[in-house]
Design a protein around this motif. Sequence first.
Motif, PDB file in Angstrom:
ATOM      1  N   ASN B 206      37.214  38.217  37.670  1.00  0.00           N
ATOM      2  CA  ASN B 206      36.395  38.074  38.880  1.00  0.00           C
ATOM      3  C   ASN B 206      36.396  36.638  39.343  1.00  0.00           C
ATOM      4  N   ASP B 281      39.168  49.491  42.931  1.00  0.00           N
ATOM      5  CA  ASP B 281      38.581  48.640  43.947  1.00  0.00           C
ATOM      6  C   ASP B 281      37.267  49.188  44.471  1.00  0.00           C
ATOM      7  N   GLY B 347      31.738  44.927  37.896  1.00  0.00           N
ATOM      8  CA  GLY B 347      32.979  44.172  37.958  1.00  0.00           C
ATOM      9  C   GLY B 347      33.351  43.605  36.598  1.00  0.00           C
ATOM     10  N   ALA B 377      36.916  45.725  40.435  1.00  0.00           N
ATOM     11  CA  ALA B 377      36.492  44.673  41.368  1.00  0.00           C
ATOM     12  C   ALA B 377      34.972  44.661  41.436  1.00  0.00           C
ATOM     13  N   PRO B 378      34.410  43.475  41.480  1.00  0.00           N
ATOM     14  CA  PRO B 378      32.948  43.397  41.485  1.00  0.00           C
ATOM     15  C   PRO B 378      32.391  43.730  42.866  1.00  0.00           C
ATOM     16  N   ARG B 379      31.169  44.219  42.861  1.00  0.00           N
ATOM     17  CA  ARG B 379      30.483  44.418  44.117  1.00  0.00           C
ATOM     18  C   ARG B 379      29.524  43.252  44.271  1.00  0.00           C
ATOM     19  N   ASP B 387      27.800  50.276  37.674  1.00  0.00           N
ATOM     20  CA  ASP B 387      27.488  50.069  39.073  1.00  0.00           C
ATOM     21  C   ASP B 387      26.669  51.262  39.532  1.00  0.00           C
TER      22      ASP B 387
END
Lengths: 277, 402
Positions: B206, B281, B347, B377-379, B387
């Motif tokens: 990240n 993603d 993420g 992928a991080p939010r 998440d």
Amino acid sequence: MPERTSTAVLDLDARPSSWGVAVLDVVGHRSILMALARTDFQARYRRAVFGVLWAAAVPLVQAAIVAAVFSHVVRTSSVPGPYGIFALSGVIAWSYFAVGLGTGATAVVDGAELSDRVWFPRAMLPVVPLISGLVGLGISLGCLLVAMPIFGAAPGPSVLLLIPAVVLLVLLTGALALILAAAHVYFRDVRYLVQAALLVWFYATPVLYPAQLLGRYRPLLDINPLTGVIELFHAAALGWEPAMLAPVAVSVATLVVGLLVAAEVYRRYDRLFADRL
Amino acid sequence: MTDTILIEGLGKRYVKYVDQPTLVGSLLPFRRSRPSPLWALRGLDLRVEKGQTIGVIGRNGSGKTTLLKLLSGVTRPSEGRLRVMGRIAPLIGVGVGFRRELTGRDNVYLNGLLLGMERRRLDRRFDDIVAFAELQDFIDTPVKFYSSGMFLRLGFAIAIHSEPEVFLLDEILAVGDLAFQSKCFERLRMVQGSGTTIVVVSHSMNAIRGMCSRVVLLRRGLVDMIGDTEDVIARYHELLSVEGDADEETARSGGERMYVGGAVIEESRLFGPDGPVNYADGGEQLELRVRLRFEQAVDSPLVGMQIFNEEGVLAYACHSFLGLRHRRYDAGETAKVFIRFVPRLGGGTYRVFCLVATADGRGSLAVQPRGVSLFVAPRLGSRGVADLQGSIEVDGRVMPVG
């Protein structure tokens, strides 16, 4: 924003730094040395009740005790003046040397955390306790000067010998501490060897007894590089004797060789210490 | 553009001793400890332009820390040459040099000097540093009374104000609370924009994605790849899935289950909607496709999946119904297993393992030493292993998360 420079601040390869670069490195980082010395001093004494006075009190108390004990053991008649002053002047110098060497010899290893992520010349670390110890030495010597007339040894012009005496003491302690601190990085038993050696060394040095007590064996004492330093302190308190010249010469010679060795060791190994810490 | 960092054929060899040598021991003719040399880094050529942010990734022991030590000048190269045009300072982890008995004020000065700041600049920046660390009321308190958060805040504040030409970032740590963290990142962006060169070493993809346009991948002390961030990260995940990790050895076998053998995982891959992937993603469904081959007859094997995060914490696991009778496989037969899931994970980098066990779930039939790596992928605005797709509403107004 800081002023940007285009010359290489760091330029390293496998070869040791040149003498010029090594000297510039030390000069460039001198503010760190002073800051470290100041914090070292504050950390040691700030929160103690009597503050800075402790810095001087310890050697004074030590001197008082050994003087009281040894005045019964040593034939004090061979001392050219009051025995208390003789012992005090010797012990003040010795305790600065012992503390400086004891903490200085382990300073590079003990300060590993400090220079783990940022580099400054490691040679500064063993020097820090020597600088912060100067305050205590100064106060102790002040006490000595006050005590001299009280004990019936009014300070004469020989008191000026304190200046070369202090310089020689600090530099000689520094040279030895630097070399030992470097050795300590590679050999961790140096810490204990130094502690043990200091115990023996104390008695092998004419701190509490006059050198002439040994008669024809006196030259053996003169080989000891510390004899000259201690004799200078004795001389400052109670007067110079020609027989002191030989040990002082030995001290100065040791100092010169020691500083050269130390400088070369740190020039070569400074940045390699990290590999062994 | 001018180069700030110039590295040519850089190598560092360490000599490890079995036991710590002693002066007494080295003078004796016997019991010499044997040195064993090891190249921690070798053959690195790298140029970093002024103002560029470059990432360094690689598994533990790949040479990242050695590179940092060389760059900061703490150690000397064994071969090659390293030049840094400008003052270089670490951004994080300098708080370790704090003296506990000294006040915050004294530590600011000591630490600032260690980081190469001049006294006059420290005088000028002192109030900013204290304000940034939010320690106005405690600056004359000895730092031994500080909480760990205050400690880190002060350390970061000094470092970020030291304004060197080159910053070294060793793991972008979580410093203090969320508000302080976002302040740090904001500040970091400013530093990035100001022409400061930054070297980021991190395990967190990240962070690397967020900051770097160019990344160096190190592997066992050698450069595996230098290139654009996405390409290098993809290569890193490929390496991870081929090599696995020593500390994942324990995680892979499925905990307390005993290994009995009897099956081999011939292939396992992750697929997205458009083919094989190693990252996720958004919320699209992924599929773990596994081919098993049985080496002996097995009745109704239990299959499942486990997902571990970078720290080896189990993020998710599922398996088929315990004791369900479905079919018997003979030796030599193969089975295709598809496990579909929606990676609603926080993420980060994860390892996905296929689980094959006896019908009662007690014995593990196959171990998968490698696992499959999965990058999620991080939010923005969310952290943690899951998440949960939280949304925030204040007084009827939906607040954007992030």
